[in-house]
Every structure is written in C-alpha cells, then in structure tokens.
Design a protein around this motif. Structure first.
Motif, PDB file in Angstrom:
ATOM      1  N   LYS A  35      50.985  34.094  44.780  1.00  0.00           N
ATOM      2  CA  LYS A  35      50.004  34.882  45.524  1.00  0.00           C
ATOM      3  C   LYS A  35      49.125  35.676  44.562  1.00  0.00           C
ATOM      4  N   ILE A  36      47.856  35.785  44.909  1.00  0.00           N
ATOM      5  CA  ILE A  36      46.920  36.629  44.161  1.00  0.00           C
ATOM      6  C   ILE A  36      46.392  37.687  45.119  1.00  0.00           C
ATOM      7  N   GLU A  37      46.507  38.939  44.721  1.00  0.00           N
ATOM      8  CA  GLU A  37      46.027  40.033  45.564  1.00  0.00           C
ATOM      9  C   GLU A  37      44.913  40.779  44.832  1.00  0.00           C
ATOM     10  N   VAL A  38      43.744  40.818  45.446  1.00  0.00           N
ATOM     11  CA  VAL A  38      42.587  41.494  44.867  1.00  0.00           C
ATOM     12  C   VAL A  38      42.346  42.785  45.631  1.00  0.00           C
ATOM     13  N   GLN A  39      42.271  43.867  44.891  1.00  0.00           N
ATOM     14  CA  GLN A  39      42.058  45.188  45.501  1.00  0.00           C
ATOM     15  C   GLN A  39      40.805  45.816  44.912  1.00  0.00           C
ATOM     16  N   PHE A  40      39.931  46.305  45.782  1.00  0.00           N
ATOM     17  CA  PHE A  40      38.716  46.980  45.344  1.00  0.00           C
ATOM     18  C   PHE A  40      38.936  48.481  45.457  1.00  0.00           C
ATOM     19  N   THR A  41      38.678  49.203  44.377  1.00  0.00           N
ATOM     20  CA  THR A  41      39.002  50.628  44.337  1.00  0.00           C
ATOM     21  C   THR A  41      38.178  51.451  45.310  1.00  0.00           C
ATOM     22  N   ASN A  42      37.009  50.960  45.698  1.00  0.00           N
ATOM     23  CA  ASN A  42      36.195  51.701  46.676  1.00  0.00           C
ATOM     24  C   ASN A  42      36.385  51.152  48.093  1.00  0.00           C
TER      25      ASN A  42
END
Length: 238
Positions: A35-42
């Motif tokens: 799994k790849i999880e992408v999180q945007f700080t804003n």
C-alpha cells in the motif's frame, strides 16, 4: 565441577532472542509493500495530484508496490518528489505494517504574474508555474519583469498575511516611474502605493482611510488615493 545451569539458561535465552530478532528483521525487510499512502500537509491536493505523486514513486520502471522494503532507497524517492515544480517538501517513510507513506507539502502561491509569461510567485518569493488542476485566488501583477520580483515581494508577503489587504487587493501594477499601483475588488479608484518602502505605515494609512470613507459613504467618489507621501493620504475625487 559444578555446572551453573542458570548461566547456561540465560545464555541460551540470549542466543534465542538474537536469532528471533534477526529472523524477524530479515522477514520484515523482505516483506512486500502492499500500500502507498499519500498525505498532503494542507489537507488538499490543489496543485499536485495523488496520481502525480504515485508516478514519481517509481523505481526501475516498476511501481514500488510489491517490492521488498530492503530494495527501497527513501532518500532517492524524496529527492524525486522534491523535483516536482509544485512540491515544496516531501517526506517518504515506511510503516511497520508494510506501507509506504509520502507526506507532501505543496508550494503556496501569493500572487500571479500576468503578461507574456504567466506564473505564480510563491510564499518564498520564487517563481512557480501555473497549475492545470487549480487556479489560486491571489492578486494579479502586471508590468513586472523577473528582476522585479525581489523588489515587490515584501509587499506581496504583507498582503498575503494581512486579512484586510488579502480580501480587498486584486491587482498590483508597476508604472513607467517604477512605482506601484493597487486596485481593489469592490471599488474602482486606484491606490498609488509608490515605491516599495514604509509598507507598514502605508497599509495602516490605507486601512484608516478606508474605514473613514466607508463611514462617510464616500468610497465611490474617489478616482485616486495616494499613499506615497509620508504619513498622509492624498485623495483625488472624480
């Protein structure tokens, strides 16, 4: 000779712990990423999409999914993400659950240059390309060259951080004298800011003028408002 079974048991236990730890570590390194999880700080992926991030997380022409942890170089992946024109900073990490995480901080535009070449100026005073995904609601700038960015940047930074200015200023343009003129969202008078100096004093004068003129219902009666003179506001009526 009396055998000390307590020492033997302790030593055997230590060997067993080391063996199990080594075996577990080896198994963990060989574990496939699922799994790849992408999180945007804003919390919003405005200028770069999750799909674009996933495309950058590619190694040896193959997706990082289903690769063993030990073959990944997180530094290389971070540098690859940092090359994206819309990304300010990327942090790539692995979780104990076999997931690859990417924490993305996008660049923040504070103004948009309008002219033969259109681009944003970001919060650090650097050129930033326009995005195909999202158009930022920031003031426009006209009649400036690349070499003028450093000059106008302090004013842009002030507008971005000031709630009143951010709400009302929609256009900044540089005239032939090298002075800056501002336009407001709701009223058609122009504000002669002059050179980029005494920013705090000039913007405070503008706020005081606006408040007084609004109370007097006169904001629609002005053609020019000049802030270029020290500690005063000079107005020209229509």
């Amino acid at each position: 000779m009396k055998v000390n079974w307590n020492y033997i048991k302790a030593f055997s236990l230590l060997v067993l712990v080391i063996f199990l730890y080594s075996f577990s570590s080896a198994r963990n390194n060989q574990r496939k990423l699922d799994k790849i999880e992408v999180q945007f700080t804003n919390d919003e992926n405005l200028y770069v999409t999750e799909t674009a991030v996933n495309k950058l997380l590619i190694q040896n022409q193959d997706s990082v999914k289903n690769l063993a942890k030990e073959v990944l170089d997180l530094n290389i992946l971070e540098k690859r993400l940092d090359t994206h024109a819309m990304i300010e900073d990327a942090d790539v990490y692995l979780t104990v659950n076999g997931e690859l995480g990417a924490k993305i901080t996008q660049r923040k535009p504070i103004a948009r240059v309008y002219g033969n070449e259109s681009y944003y100026i970001d919060k650090n005073g650097k050129k930033m390309p326009l995005s195909k995904n999202y158009s930022a609601r920031v003031p426009f700038i006209k009649n400036i060259k690349k070499e003028d960015i450093a000059e106008v940047y302090p004013l842009l930074a002030k507008i971005d951080k000031d709630e009143f200015l951010k709400k009302h200023i929609t256009l900044i343009k540089r005239n032939s004298k090298g002075e800056y003129v501002l336009e407001m969202r709701l009223y058609d008078f122009e504000i002669l800011f002059g050179e980029i100096n005494s920013i705090e004093s000039k913007t405070n004068n503008l706020k005081a003028f606006y408040k007084k003129a609004m109370l007097d219902h006169q904001l629609d009666s002005f053609k020019w408002v000049s802030l270029k003179y020290n500690n005063q506001v000079v107005c020209t009526k229509k």
